[in-house]
Design a protein around this motif. Structure first.
Motif, mmCIF file in Angstrom:
data_model
loop_
_atom_site.group_PDB
_atom_site.id
_atom_site.type_symbol
_atom_site.label_atom_id
_atom_site.label_comp_id
_atom_site.label_asym_id
_atom_site.label_seq_id
_atom_site.Cartn_x
_atom_site.Cartn_y
_atom_site.Cartn_z
ATOM 1 N N UNK A 158 0.864 -1.178 0.000
ATOM 2 C CA UNK A 158 0.000 0.000 0.000
ATOM 3 C C UNK A 158 0.903 1.231 0.000
ATOM 4 N N UNK A 159 0.360 2.377 -0.432
ATOM 5 C CA UNK A 159 1.183 3.583 -0.461
ATOM 6 C C UNK A 159 1.601 3.961 0.959
ATOM 7 N N UNK A 160 0.745 3.603 1.913
ATOM 8 C CA UNK A 160 1.054 3.853 3.317
ATOM 9 C C UNK A 160 2.317 3.087 3.734
ATOM 10 N N UNK A 200 4.532 1.844 1.723
ATOM 11 C CA UNK A 200 5.648 2.331 0.902
ATOM 12 C C UNK A 200 6.299 3.555 1.544
ATOM 13 N N UNK A 201 5.471 4.498 1.983
ATOM 14 C CA UNK A 201 5.998 5.730 2.562
ATOM 15 C C UNK A 201 6.673 5.473 3.905
#
Lengths: 278, 121
Positions: free
Chosen positions: A165-167, A169-170
Motif C-alpha cells: 500500500x502507499x502507506x 511504501x511511505x
C-alpha cells in the motif's frame, strides 16, 4: 536451443538446485540465462552449454544453476499468511519460549521482499507481546545476485507498487535519485541475508520457530524435494512450523506432517510419534 | 457492478486505464479534468475514482478536496494515478482525502494490487 543444450542445462539445474525442467520450458531457460549469456559473450545458449561441458568450472556451474531458479516474488505475496504468522503463530511460540527469542527463516527468498514484508508487518503490531520479542529474521537464496539485491533492499518502480500500500511504501522505503526505492535502514538492520542451497544441510543457520518456504520445493524434482524438505525439517525447533504456498503440491519425506493446529502448515514428526507408528 | 470514474486529461491514459479497470469488472466512465469530474459526481457518485494530478481547469488535488466536501463525497474510493512520485506529493494527496496512490507508469497488475489494497476488488 539444441536438445543436447537443454539436457546439459536441465541436468545441471537438477544436480545443483534440485530444480526440474520440463522440455516445454526451454523459453524459461532462455529468459533466465539471457543476462549471464550476454555478460559472458556467448552468441547462443548452445555455446554456453558447450562451454559448461568442455571446461567444467564449479563457480560458473553454480552461477548458471542459481540463475535458472525462479525469481518471481513480491511484497506481501501472501497477505493472510503474514497476518497469521504475526498475530497467531509467533505470539503462541513466544508463550512457549523461555528466552523471549523467536527465529524465522525465509528459505528461497529470492530478492528479499518476503523478509521485508514480515518486518513491516511486525512493526505494525501495537501493544502485542510480540513487540517485545527478540526476533531474528533470516532470508536465504541460492542466488548470490538475489541476496545482494535483498541486502541492499532496493526495488524498482513496478516492484514497490505491487503488494505494498502507499502507506507501507511511505513508511518503509525511501525514493532515491535513480527512481528506485530503498528499504529504510532501520528495517534493513532487522534482516539478515545469506546465500544458501536448500539441498545442503543448514545446521550453520541454527534452529527456527517458523520457516517460510513458498514456491520453492514444488519447483524441485521429487527426490530433491524430499531432501530439501528434510533439511528444512531438521532446522525446526520442537513445535516449529514450515509454511509453503497454498496449493503447492509436494511429496515430502516422512519427516514432516500437516500441522493439526495451523492450517496449511507442516510440522516435524516427533520421534515419539515415529515410535508409536512403528 | 461497481462504477469507476477515470479522471485524466490524456485520452490515451483514460483508454488504457479504462480497459484495465473494465477487466476488474467495473463499469467505467471518464472525465477530462477535475471540474468535469465534479459535475459527473454530482449527477452520480461513483464507487471509485482514478485521478490524475496535473490537469487543466481543475487539478486532481483541488478535485479531491472539493469532492470530500460534497454530499456523499466521502464515499468514493479515490486512487491517485500521476507522474508525481515524491514523498511530499504523495503525503499531500493522502492528507487531502485520497485512499491510494499509483505512480505512473502503471500496468494492470499495479492497478489490481492497489484496488485490492483499498478493498475494491
Amino acid at each position: 536451443m539444441q536438445d543436447t543444450t537443454f539436457e546439459t542445462l536441465a541436468d545441471l539445474a537438477l544436480k545443483q538446485s534440485g530444480q526440474a525442467f520440463h522440455p516445454n520450458k526451454r523459453y524459461l531457460m532462455e529468459a533466465r540465462l539471457a543476462t549471464i549469456s550476454r555478460r559472458e559473450s556467448f552468441a547462443t545458449l548452445d555455446d554456453l552449454a558447450h562451454c559448461l561441458k568442455s571446461r567444467p568450472n564449479p563457480r560458473f556451474e553454480a552461477e548458471v544453476a542459481a540463475a535458472l531458479t525462479g525469481k518471481l516474488t513480491r511484497f506481501f505475496g501472501d497477505r493472510d499468511l503474514f497476518d497469521r504468522i504475526v498475530t497467531h503463530v509467533l505470539p503462541e511460540r513466544l508463550k512457549l519460549s523461555k528466552t523471549g527469542r523467536l527465529r524465522i527463516w525465509c528459505a528461497g527468498v529470492s530478492t528479499g521482499q518476503e523478509v521485508y514484508s514480515l518486518i513491516m508487518r511486525l512493526g505494525e503490531e501495537v501493544g502485542s507481546a510480540i513487540t517485545k520479542a527478540d526476533l531474528e529474521i533470516i532470508g536465504t537464496d541460492i542466488s548470490a545476485d538475489c541476496i545482494e539485491t535483498a541486502t541492499v533492499g532496493s526495488y524498482g518502480h513496478f516492484d514497490v507498487q505491487k503488494g505494498l500500500s502507499v502507506h507501507r511504501l511511505m513508511l518503509g522505503l525511501d525514493r532515491n535519485d535513480t527512481g528506485d526505492w530503498q528499504v529504510k535502514e532501520a528495517l534493513r538492520q532487522q534482516a539478515t541475508f545469506k546465500v544458501h542451497n536448500l539441498l545442503e544441510p543448514a545446521d550453520a543457520l541454527g534452529l527456527f520457530d517458523v520457516i517460510i518456504c513458498r514456491n520453492v520445493l514444488s519447483a524441485m524434482a521429487e527426490p530433491m524435494q524430499k531432501q530439501a524438505a528434510d533439511n528444512l525439517a531438521r532446522q525446526l525447533l520442537p513445535g516449529g512450523l514450515i509454511f509453503t504456498a497454498p496449493g503447492e503440491k509436494l511429496s515430502l519425506g516422512d519427516g514432516l506432517v500437516a500441522s493439526r493446529t495451523y492450517r496449511g502448515a507442516l510440522e516435524r514428526v516427533s520421534d515419539k510419534n515415529k515410535v508409536a507408528a512403528a | 457492478m461497481k462504477h469507476c470514474l477515470i479522471v485524466d486529461d490524456s485520452r490515451v491514459v483514460r483508454t488504457v486505464a479504462g480497459r484495465i479497470i473494465k477487466d476488474l469488472s467495473f463499469e467505467v466512465s471518464e472525465a477530462g479534468d477535475g471540474s468535469e469530474a465534479l459535475r459527473k459526481c454530482r449527477e452520480r457518485m461513483p464507487d471509485a475514482i482514478l485521478l490524475d494530478w496535473n490537469m487543466p481547469v481543475m487539478n486532481g488535488l483541488d478535485f479531491v478536496r472539493a469532492l470530500r466536501r460534497e454530499d456523499g463525497g466521502q464515499n468514493p474510493v479515490v486512487v491517485f494515478c500521476t507522474n508525481e512520485n515524491d514523498a511530499e506529493h504523495i503525503g499531500e494527496a493522502m492528507r487531502s482525502g485520497a485512499n491510494e496512490y499509483i505512480m505512473k507508469p502503471f500496468d494492470a497488475e499495479i492497478v489490481e494490487s492497489k484496488f485490492a489494497e483499498v478493498g475494491l476488488v
